[in-house]
Design a protein around this motif. Structure first.
Motif, PDB file in Angstrom:
ATOM      1  N   GLY A   8       0.774  -1.228   0.000  1.00 24.90           N
ATOM      2  CA  GLY A   8       0.000   0.000   0.000  1.00 24.90           C
ATOM      3  C   GLY A   8       0.806   1.277   0.000  1.00 24.90           C
ATOM      4  N   SER A  21      -1.382  -1.951   4.395  1.00 26.71           N
ATOM      5  CA  SER A  21      -1.872  -3.240   4.858  1.00 26.71           C
ATOM      6  C   SER A  21      -0.700  -4.136   5.209  1.00 26.71           C
ATOM      7  N   TYR A  80      -3.985  -2.864   9.551  1.00 24.15           N
ATOM      8  CA  TYR A  80      -3.978  -1.721   8.651  1.00 24.15           C
ATOM      9  C   TYR A  80      -3.461  -0.468   9.340  1.00 24.15           C
TER      10      TYR A  80
END
Length: 125
Positions: A8, A21, A80
């Motif tokens: 990400g 992530s 996350y």
């Protein structure tokens, strides 16, 4: 074996948002506290955020509190880091890590024993 894989990262303008992530495997994900750390060029690796395995309590370093949100999805074995209102000083390689059980030392990198490979986040001004 324990594996942590971040994704990400990328290039974003100041004021923008990005979601990182970390996919975990090789252990019972729901039984461990997880954390995010970052390392900028020429600087020490520093604590960013952590989330406990039990109550889901979150912890943040002062510089990101109110802008970043850590969360976890135990069904997906994923943690996350939602980053908003990004600043150039947020530029760093971001790492997820698994905490060693015991103690309330969420901020201490020495209390984590498994690490991902890192994902680069670059914030332009």
């Amino acid at each position: 074996q324990v594996q942590l894989v971040e994704s990400g990262g990328g290039l974003v303008e100041a004021g923008g948002s990005l979601r990182l992530s970390c996919a975990a495997s090789g252990y019972i994900f729901s039984a461990y506290t997880m954390g995010w750390f970052r390392q900028a060029p020429g600087k020490e690796r520093e604590f960013v955020a952590a989330i406990t395995y039990s109550s889901g309590t979150t912890y943040y370093t002062d510089s990101v509190r109110g802008r970043f949100t850590i969360s976890r999805d135990n069904a997906k074995s994923t943690v996350y880091l939602q980053m908003s209102m990004l600043k150039p000083e947020d530029t760093a390689v971001y790492y997820c890590a698994r905490k060693i059980p015991g103690g309330n030392y969420y901020y201490d990198r020495l209390r984590y024993n498994y690490w991902g490979q890192g994902t680069q986040v670059t914030v332009s001004s």
